[in-house]
Every structure is written in structure tokens, then in C-alpha cells.
Design a protein around this motif. Structure first.
Motif, PDB file in Angstrom:
ATOM      1  N   THR A  94       0.822  -1.206   0.000  1.00  0.00           N
ATOM      2  CA  THR A  94       0.000   0.000   0.000  1.00  0.00           C
ATOM      3  C   THR A  94       0.857   1.258   0.000  1.00  0.00           C
ATOM      4  OG1 THR A  94      -1.807  -1.121   1.152  1.00  0.00           O
ATOM      5  CG2 THR A  94      -1.746   1.285   1.290  1.00  0.00           C
ATOM      6  N   SER A  95       1.915   1.265   0.822  1.00  0.00           N
ATOM      7  CA  SER A  95       2.783   2.448   0.890  1.00  0.00           C
ATOM      8  C   SER A  95       3.395   2.770  -0.456  1.00  0.00           C
ATOM      9  CB  SER A  95       3.888   2.220   1.932  1.00  0.00           C
ATOM     10  OG  SER A  95       3.346   2.076   3.231  1.00  0.00           O
ATOM     11  N   SER A  96       3.853   1.742  -1.165  1.00  0.00           N
ATOM     12  CA  SER A  96       4.482   1.960  -2.467  1.00  0.00           C
ATOM     13  C   SER A  96       3.466   2.449  -3.497  1.00  0.00           C
ATOM     14  CB  SER A  96       5.135   0.659  -2.951  1.00  0.00           C
ATOM     15  OG  SER A  96       5.665   0.815  -4.244  1.00  0.00           O
ATOM     16  N   VAL A  97       2.311   1.789  -3.557  1.00  0.00           N
ATOM     17  CA  VAL A  97       1.302   2.151  -4.559  1.00  0.00           C
ATOM     18  C   VAL A  97       0.795   3.574  -4.320  1.00  0.00           C
ATOM     19  CG1 VAL A  97      -1.023   1.640  -5.393  1.00  0.00           C
ATOM     20  CG2 VAL A  97       0.586  -0.229  -5.013  1.00  0.00           C
ATOM     21  N   LEU A  98       0.536   3.916  -3.059  1.00  0.00           N
ATOM     22  CA  LEU A  98      -0.006   5.243  -2.785  1.00  0.00           C
ATOM     23  C   LEU A  98       1.045   6.334  -2.947  1.00  0.00           C
ATOM     24  CD1 LEU A  98      -2.406   4.718   0.259  1.00  0.00           C
ATOM     25  CD2 LEU A  98      -2.866   4.645  -2.165  1.00  0.00           C
ATOM     26  N   TYR A  99       2.281   6.066  -2.536  1.00  0.00           N
ATOM     27  CA  TYR A  99       3.325   7.096  -2.658  1.00  0.00           C
ATOM     28  C   TYR A  99       3.613   7.401  -4.126  1.00  0.00           C
ATOM     29  CZ  TYR A  99       7.656   9.665  -1.865  1.00  0.00           C
ATOM     30  OH  TYR A  99       8.625  10.636  -1.847  1.00  0.00           O
ATOM     31  N   GLN A 100       3.944   6.366  -4.895  1.00  0.00           N
ATOM     32  CA  GLN A 100       4.232   6.590  -6.311  1.00  0.00           C
ATOM     33  C   GLN A 100       2.967   6.986  -7.075  1.00  0.00           C
ATOM     34  OE1 GLN A 100       7.072   4.032  -8.409  1.00  0.00           O
ATOM     35  NE2 GLN A 100       7.305   2.827  -6.540  1.00  0.00           N
ATOM     36  N   GLY A 101       1.843   6.378  -6.691  1.00  0.00           N
ATOM     37  CA  GLY A 101       0.600   6.657  -7.404  1.00  0.00           C
ATOM     38  C   GLY A 101       0.152   8.101  -7.264  1.00  0.00           C
ATOM     39  N   LEU A 102       0.256   8.656  -6.051  1.00  0.00           N
ATOM     40  CA  LEU A 102      -0.126  10.060  -5.869  1.00  0.00           C
ATOM     41  C   LEU A 102       0.774  10.990  -6.664  1.00  0.00           C
ATOM     42  CD1 LEU A 102      -1.088  10.447  -2.081  1.00  0.00           C
ATOM     43  CD2 LEU A 102      -2.538  10.826  -4.075  1.00  0.00           C
ATOM     44  N   ILE A 103       2.077  10.704  -6.696  1.00  0.00           N
ATOM     45  CA  ILE A 103       2.998  11.529  -7.470  1.00  0.00           C
ATOM     46  C   ILE A 103       2.647  11.487  -8.957  1.00  0.00           C
ATOM     47  CG2 ILE A 103       5.400  11.737  -8.222  1.00  0.00           C
ATOM     48  CD1 ILE A 103       6.271  10.898  -5.442  1.00  0.00           C
ATOM     49  N   MET A 104       2.387  10.280  -9.474  1.00  0.00           N
ATOM     50  CA  MET A 104       2.049  10.148 -10.894  1.00  0.00           C
ATOM     51  C   MET A 104       0.703  10.787 -11.209  1.00  0.00           C
ATOM     52  SD  MET A 104       3.246   6.218 -11.605  1.00  0.00           S
ATOM     53  CE  MET A 104       4.891   5.660 -11.160  1.00  0.00           C
ATOM     54  N   HIS A 105      -0.272  10.610 -10.331  1.00  0.00           N
ATOM     55  CA  HIS A 105      -1.603  11.168 -10.577  1.00  0.00           C
ATOM     56  C   HIS A 105      -1.557  12.688 -10.572  1.00  0.00           C
ATOM     57  CE1 HIS A 105      -5.871  12.146  -9.827  1.00  0.00           C
ATOM     58  NE2 HIS A 105      -6.104  11.034 -10.499  1.00  0.00           N
ATOM     59  N   MET A 106      -0.808  13.274  -9.626  1.00  0.00           N
ATOM     60  CA  MET A 106      -0.681  14.733  -9.596  1.00  0.00           C
ATOM     61  C   MET A 106       0.043  15.245 -10.825  1.00  0.00           C
ATOM     62  SD  MET A 106       0.258  15.350  -5.583  1.00  0.00           S
ATOM     63  CE  MET A 106       0.519  17.097  -5.830  1.00  0.00           C
ATOM     64  N   GLY A 107       1.069  14.498 -11.274  1.00  0.00           N
ATOM     65  CA  GLY A 107       1.799  14.905 -12.470  1.00  0.00           C
ATOM     66  C   GLY A 107       0.936  14.873 -13.715  1.00  0.00           C
ATOM     67  N   ALA A 108      -0.027  13.927 -13.761  1.00  0.00           N
ATOM     68  CA  ALA A 108      -0.865  13.778 -14.958  1.00  0.00           C
ATOM     69  C   ALA A 108      -2.075  14.697 -14.959  1.00  0.00           C
ATOM     70  CB  ALA A 108      -1.332  12.326 -15.078  1.00  0.00           C
ATOM     71  N   THR A 109      -2.514  15.134 -13.771  1.00  0.00           N
ATOM     72  CA  THR A 109      -3.748  15.921 -13.707  1.00  0.00           C
ATOM     73  C   THR A 109      -3.541  17.340 -13.186  1.00  0.00           C
ATOM     74  OG1 THR A 109      -4.238  15.136 -11.451  1.00  0.00           O
ATOM     75  CG2 THR A 109      -5.103  13.841 -13.293  1.00  0.00           C
ATOM     76  N   GLY A 110      -2.352  17.658 -12.684  1.00  0.00           N
ATOM     77  CA  GLY A 110      -2.109  18.958 -12.065  1.00  0.00           C
ATOM     78  C   GLY A 110      -2.071  20.091 -13.076  1.00  0.00           C
ATOM     79  N   GLY A 111      -1.984  21.298 -12.546  1.00  0.00           N
ATOM     80  CA  GLY A 111      -1.914  22.483 -13.399  1.00  0.00           C
ATOM     81  C   GLY A 111      -0.499  22.748 -13.850  1.00  0.00           C
ATOM     82  N   ASN A 112       0.354  23.154 -12.925  1.00  0.00           N
ATOM     83  CA  ASN A 112       1.760  23.391 -13.227  1.00  0.00           C
ATOM     84  C   ASN A 112       2.567  22.210 -12.699  1.00  0.00           C
ATOM     85  OD1 ASN A 112       4.569  24.296 -12.850  1.00  0.00           O
ATOM     86  ND2 ASN A 112       3.798  26.300 -13.473  1.00  0.00           N
ATOM     87  N   LEU A 113       3.138  21.428 -13.596  1.00  0.00           N
ATOM     88  CA  LEU A 113       3.834  20.200 -13.231  1.00  0.00           C
ATOM     89  C   LEU A 113       4.933  20.456 -12.215  1.00  0.00           C
ATOM     90  CD1 LEU A 113       4.406  17.157 -13.769  1.00  0.00           C
ATOM     91  CD2 LEU A 113       5.886  17.877 -15.653  1.00  0.00           C
ATOM     92  N   PRO A 151       2.296   2.186 -12.210  1.00  0.00           N
ATOM     93  CA  PRO A 151       2.088   2.974 -13.440  1.00  0.00           C
ATOM     94  C   PRO A 151       0.906   2.481 -14.265  1.00  0.00           C
ATOM     95  CG  PRO A 151       4.412   2.450 -13.156  1.00  0.00           C
ATOM     96  CD  PRO A 151       3.670   1.634 -12.151  1.00  0.00           C
ATOM     97  N   PHE A 152       0.737   1.162 -14.349  1.00  0.00           N
ATOM     98  CA  PHE A 152      -0.384   0.624 -15.109  1.00  0.00           C
ATOM     99  C   PHE A 152      -1.709   0.957 -14.425  1.00  0.00           C
ATOM    100  CE2 PHE A 152       3.230  -2.017 -16.330  1.00  0.00           C
ATOM    101  CZ  PHE A 152       3.088  -2.077 -17.705  1.00  0.00           C
ATOM    102  N   LEU A 153      -1.733   0.863 -13.088  1.00  0.00           N
ATOM    103  CA  LEU A 153      -2.960   1.203 -12.363  1.00  0.00           C
ATOM    104  C   LEU A 153      -3.347   2.661 -12.586  1.00  0.00           C
ATOM    105  CD1 LEU A 153      -2.396  -0.565  -8.902  1.00  0.00           C
ATOM    106  CD2 LEU A 153      -3.969  -1.246 -10.718  1.00  0.00           C
TER     107      LEU A 153
END
Length: 568
Positions: A356-375, A481-483
Motif C-alpha cells: 500500500t505504501s508503495s502504490v499510494l506514494y508513487q501513485g499520488l505523485i504520478m496522478h498529480m503529475g498527470a492531472t495537475g496544473g503546473n507540473l 504505473p499501469f494502475l
């Protein structure tokens, strides 16, 4: 005979030598950042559209703005549920024909542009970005977008496979040899990644970097914790991870200054060639030397540490030895992790917490990078919240124990992800604030699960237990990344639903573990099975001891175990 901790209490547990060594090794922790989360800047996906021959010329002839060009020549959103139609489909129109006008050029071909046939992007894509990334250079979009996921998964596969080999090298040949070899190889592979001629070689170099880079980080972590005294070890371990956070902050600024991925990869790789110089400034671990019966070298290093710290070495330094531990004669087995009921439960729960720690840590970073305003700003702000997370750990673990902060941090990130589902994308500032709260929560959980993991296993099983459970961290990194990116093709909030579920479940499962605050590390499987009993309040144990002392002369056989248990 004096032990290492005895000598360090005399010559300094965290004085000038340890601080100097920490600064050298902290550079390793910071250098690990671009390998672990560099995908955010190396492989970002900008807005894009199919390249259509003749459109640039028509746009110049008609004097269109970019918005007008997109409106006239790029298909609309398309049917609901279709993934990225305007990025992956183009009008099957010959834009070079002279019959096309400048005002609604498709009107003469069809009454409604939605009736025009659409085709694949056979001429490539146009990207709206001033820089470049792995995505823009190798066209990893539309049908090939899954290759971005594979790009990051390869490095996590390397982490998983390499942790076994580098751990053996560090234990067999020494921390310094492992540090030198892995750091040098990682630097070389980093440069090769920057000059990779094609996607396949890029994957191979990333896989190779994953095989050695985590071993380099771990060797530095082991080395610095073996140089400091017992009372400072936990603080130094947390600060070593804070150096990783410093790397996050620096990476965001460097990526902003260097927007082209090959130059950015070179910029983060070339300085790492200086890190092997630590080999000549940092001595070998005296603890490891003692374990290899190389006592003379260990004594010389301890004498050197005393001089650096401005202390006189104790008279009995030459009698330095490892603390005798008979449990180390036992051979650890993978089956031992599941042999008894409580150890089996602890192992499964810890596996879930690491995953869970790995999926949420990396997942939040990737999700913010893909949906955020200023990368760059979003990454920078979310990295800053990791600093107070480290402070919270140092303040809470000795006052409130391990379980409640660990459970609370998982619940916080789960709740944050759940709230983000209902926040409008237009309220970017609110999304950012909630995401940063979640980032702080998962940072707390990630750092604390390592501590809890080590405290729940008996001595002879401790390394194996941490290695097996933490391997789920790397497996989580492989699928994250796939998730994130595949679920976002269906709906941007779908990964957040998964993150919320994982975080909330992890928070609840944490409470099923025993509290280890103030409890001696278990030495045997029996000790590990009875951890929850040992964690009872001391007042009860004192009461039992007083009662047994009153009747000790009458029933010594029955009361002796109670007294022994209280003393331990």
C-alpha cells in the motif's frame, strides 16, 4: 569485553566524524530521487494531436490562431467513454486541396464534420510543449501509451531483483565495496539512458539502473546507522530519508531549468560520478569487520573515529567485540515467517502495508503529475510536505507509540484520496491542498512501516522478514504505473477510489498489530508470539511482581516465571 555501542558511548555516538560521514552518505539518498520518481519529468505526456500534412500551410495562409486551427482541423471529444479521441484520431481529409476555404473549411465536404471519416495518426503527432520527454521522442501515446508504464515498471523490477544480490554483496564483501560498485554502475547506466538510441535500449538501461541503485541507497543507509550509537540510530535513519526529500525539491527546480529529458537525465547522472569518492573518505563499517573476525581493522577505525571526535579511546578498545547472540546460530527459513499464528498474521499485514505504501506514494505523485496544473510547482509543493512528516515521526513515535501514528497516517491518505474524487478539477488549489495532506500521510506511513517491520520479528528472522515484506513494495511499484495511467483512461478519479480503499484498509489492519513501544526486540519466535502480552502496562507487571514476592517462599515453582517475565 566492550561492544560497539559501549565504545561509541565513550567516543561519541553522533559527533564530528558521524556528522561528516552522514553528509557524504546523504548525497546518495538525494541522488536516488530521480531514479525513483524521475518519470514525472522524464516521461510526462503533454497535450498532443495527430499531425496532418497540409494543415500548417493552410493555417499560415488563412492566418488562423492556434485555437482556430484546433477547432477547424482536430476532431471533437467523440463518443462518451472513448479514450482520448481527439489525440488519437484525425480527419481523413487531404488538407492540401485548393477547394478548402479559411472559414469552416470542412463545410464543403460534409454538412456536419462529425460525419467525416476518422483515421489513425499515421503521420505522427504534434506536441504542445517547449521541451521534450521520452513520450514525445518515441511517440508513446494512444496505442503505445502503455509503454510509459513499462518504462517505470522496469526500474521497479530492477529494485526487486537487485535487492537480493546487493544485499548479499554488502554482507559478504563489505558495505564499502557494495557502495562503490553499485554507485559507479548506476552512474554509468544513467548516462547510457540519456543517450539511448531507441526505446528497447532505454528499457534495458533503466532495468540495469534499478538492479544497482536501490542497493547503493541501502548500503549508505546501513553504513551510517552502523556508525552511530544506539540512542541516535532512529533519528539518523529518519534524517537519511529526509535527504531523499531534499532530492525531490532539487529535482523539481532542475527539471524546470532543463525541460529536455536527455539533458535532464545527464544533469542528474553526471554528478553521481563524484559519489564513489566516498570510498576514500568513509571507512568500512567496524560492525561488519567484527562480524568477519577482522578485529584489528575494526579497532583501528574506532581509534580513528575517537580522534576525529576529539575523544581519547578507552583503554579496553583492543578487546572490542560483537555482542554475543546465541540466536544468530539459528538458520532463518522462509517458512518460519508463517509457521506460528501471530507471526503469520504479522507477515501478511506487513506485506499489505508495504504494498500500500508503495502504490499510494508513487501513485499520488504520478496522478498529480498527470492531472495537475503546473507540473513543476505541484511537484515542488507536494515535496515540501515531506519535511514536517519527518518531524512528526521523531516527535510521536516515543510519545504515542508506533501503531496509532501508522494507522492514522494510512487513514489520512485514504480519506484525502476519497475527498479528491468529489473535488472539481477547476478547484485546482483545493485539489492541491488535499493531495499534499495525503502525500504527508503516506510519507509518514512509508517511513514508519520500516521501523515497525524490524521490531516485530525475532533476531534471527529480522533481516529475512524485512526483506520478504518489503519486496511487496517493489512489486507495488511495478504495477502502479499501469494502475494509474490505464485507469485514468477510463476516468480520472478511478485511481483515487483504489487509493482510498487501500489506505483505509491499511489503517484498519495496522491496529491488528501489537504495540512495540518500550518493548525489547524479540529474540526468539516465542518472544515474537507474545509481543502483545509483553506490551501490557508496566503497572500490572509491577503488581504481579509484588504479589509473587510475598509468596515466593511458599510456591517458587509457580511464581518464578512471572518474576522473570517482569524483569525482561
Amino acid at each position: 569485553m566492550p561492544t560497539m555501542d559501549d565504545i561509541l558511548e565513550h567516543i561519541g555516538e553522533f559527533n564530528f566524524f558521524q556528522k561528516q560521514t552522514f553528509l557524504f552518505l546523504a548525497l546518495l539518498s538525494a541522488a536516488f530521487t530521480p531514479i525513483y520518481v524521475g518519470i514525472v519529468f522524464l516521461a510526462f505526456t503533454p497535450d498532443h494531436r495527430c499531425r496532418s500534412p497540409g494543415v500548417p500551410e493552410l493555417s499560415r495562409r488563412c492566418g488562423w490562431s492556434l485555437a482556430e486551427e484546433l477547432n477547424y482541423t482536430v476532431p471533437g471529444p467523440g463518443p462518451k467513454g472513448q479514450a482520448f479521441p481527439r489525440q488519437c484520431r484525425r480527419y481523413e481529409v487531404d488538407w492540401n486541396q485548393s477547394a478548402l476555404g479559411c472559414v469552416d473549411p470542412l463545410a464543403g465536404l460534409a454538412a456536419n464534420s462529425s460525419l467525416l471519416p476518422l483515421g489513425p495518426c499515421r503521420y505522427g503527432w504534434e506536441y504542445d510543449t517547449p521541451g521534450s520527454s521520452v513520450v514525445t521522442e518515441f511517440n508513446l501515446v494512444c496505442d503505445d501509451s502503455w509503454k510509459v508504464d513499462l518504462f517505470q515498471s522496469c526500474v521497479n523490477v530492477g529494485f526487486f531483483l537487485g535487492s537480493l544480490g546487493t544485499g548479499y554483496i554488502a554482507d559478504r564483501f563489505g558495505r564499502k565495496v557494495c557502495l562503490l560498485a553499485t554507485t559507479l554502475i548506476s552512474a554509468i547506466l544513467g548516462v547510457l539512458t540519456a543517450v539511448a538510441p531507441d526505446y528497447t535500449s532505454l528499457l534495458l538501461f533503466r532495468l540495469g539502473q534499478g538492479l544497482v541503485s536501490k542497493g547503493s541507497w541501502t548500503a549508505g543507509y546501513t553504513l551510517i546507522t552502523e556508525f552511530v550509537g544506539f540512542s541516535c540510530r532512529r533519528t539518523v535513519a529518519v534524517l537519511y530519508q529526509v535527504a531523499f526529500t531534499v532530492g525531490l525539491v532539487l529535482l523539481s527546480g532542475l527539471a524546470y531549468a532543463v525541460p529536455h529529458w536527455r539533458w535532464l537525465q545527464l544533469a542528474v547522472s553526471l554528478p553521481t560520478f563524484l559519489l564513489p569518492l566516498c570510498y576514500w573518505f568513509v571507512p568500512e563499517s567496524p560492525r561488519w569487520l567484527l562480524s568477519q573476525k577482522r578485529n584489528t581493522q575494526a579497532v583501528k577505525i574506532m581509534d580513528h573515529i575517537a580522534q576525529k571526535n576529539g575523544k581519547l579511546p578507552p583503554a579496553d578498545l583492543k578487546m572490542l567485540s560483537l555482542k554475543e547472540d546465541v540466536t544468530e546460530k539459528l538458520s532463518p527459513s522462509f517458512v518460519d515467517l508463517f509457521r506460528t499464528p501471530h507471526l503469520r498474521k504479522h507477515t501478511f499485514i506487513l506485506m499489505h502495508l508495504w504494498f500500500t505504501s508503495s502504490v499510494l506514494y508513487q501513485g499520488l505523485i504520478m496522478h498529480m503529475g498527470a492531472t495537475g496544473g503546473n507540473l513543476y510547482l505541484d511537484f515542488f509543493y507536494s515535496a515540501l510536505v515531506e519535511f514536517p512528516a519527518a518531524f512528526i515521526i521523531l516527535v510521536t513515535i516515543e510519545r504515542f507509540g508506533r501503531l496509532y501514528p501508522l494507522a492514522g497516517s494510512n487513514l489520512v491518505v485514504g480519506a484525502a484520496c476519497f475527498l479528491m474524487i468529489f473535488i472539481s478539477h477547476d478547484l485546482h488549489w483545493l485539489n492541491m491542498v488535499v493531495a499534499c495532506v495525503g502525500r504527508m500521510g503516506i510519507t509518514l506511513a512509508f517511513q514508519m512501516v520500516c521501523l515497525v517491520n524490524a521490531e516485530l520479528y525475532p533476531t534471527f528472522l529480522r533481516n529475512l522478514g524485512v526483506m520478504v515484506c518489503s519486496s511487496l513494495c517493489d512489486l507495488g511499484g511495478v504495477i502502479t504505473p499501469f494502475l494509474v495511467f490505464r485507469l485514468m483512461e477510463v476516468w480520472q478519479g478511478l485511481p483515487l477510489i483504489l487509493f482510498a480503499a487501500l489506505g483505509l484498509v491499511a489503517g484498519g489492519m495496522t491496529l491488528l498489530l501489537p504495540e512495540t513501544k518500550g518493548v525489547a526486540l524479540p529474540e526468539t519466535i516465542g518472544d515474537a508470539e507474545n509481543l502483545r502480552r509483553k506490551a501490557k502496562p508496566k503497572e500490572n507487571k509491577i503488581y504481579l511482581q509484588i504479589q509473587t514476592s510475598e509468596f515466593n517462599s511458599q510456591v517458587p515453582e509457580r511464581d518464578a516465571p512471572l518474576g522473570t517475565g517482569w524483569q525482561r
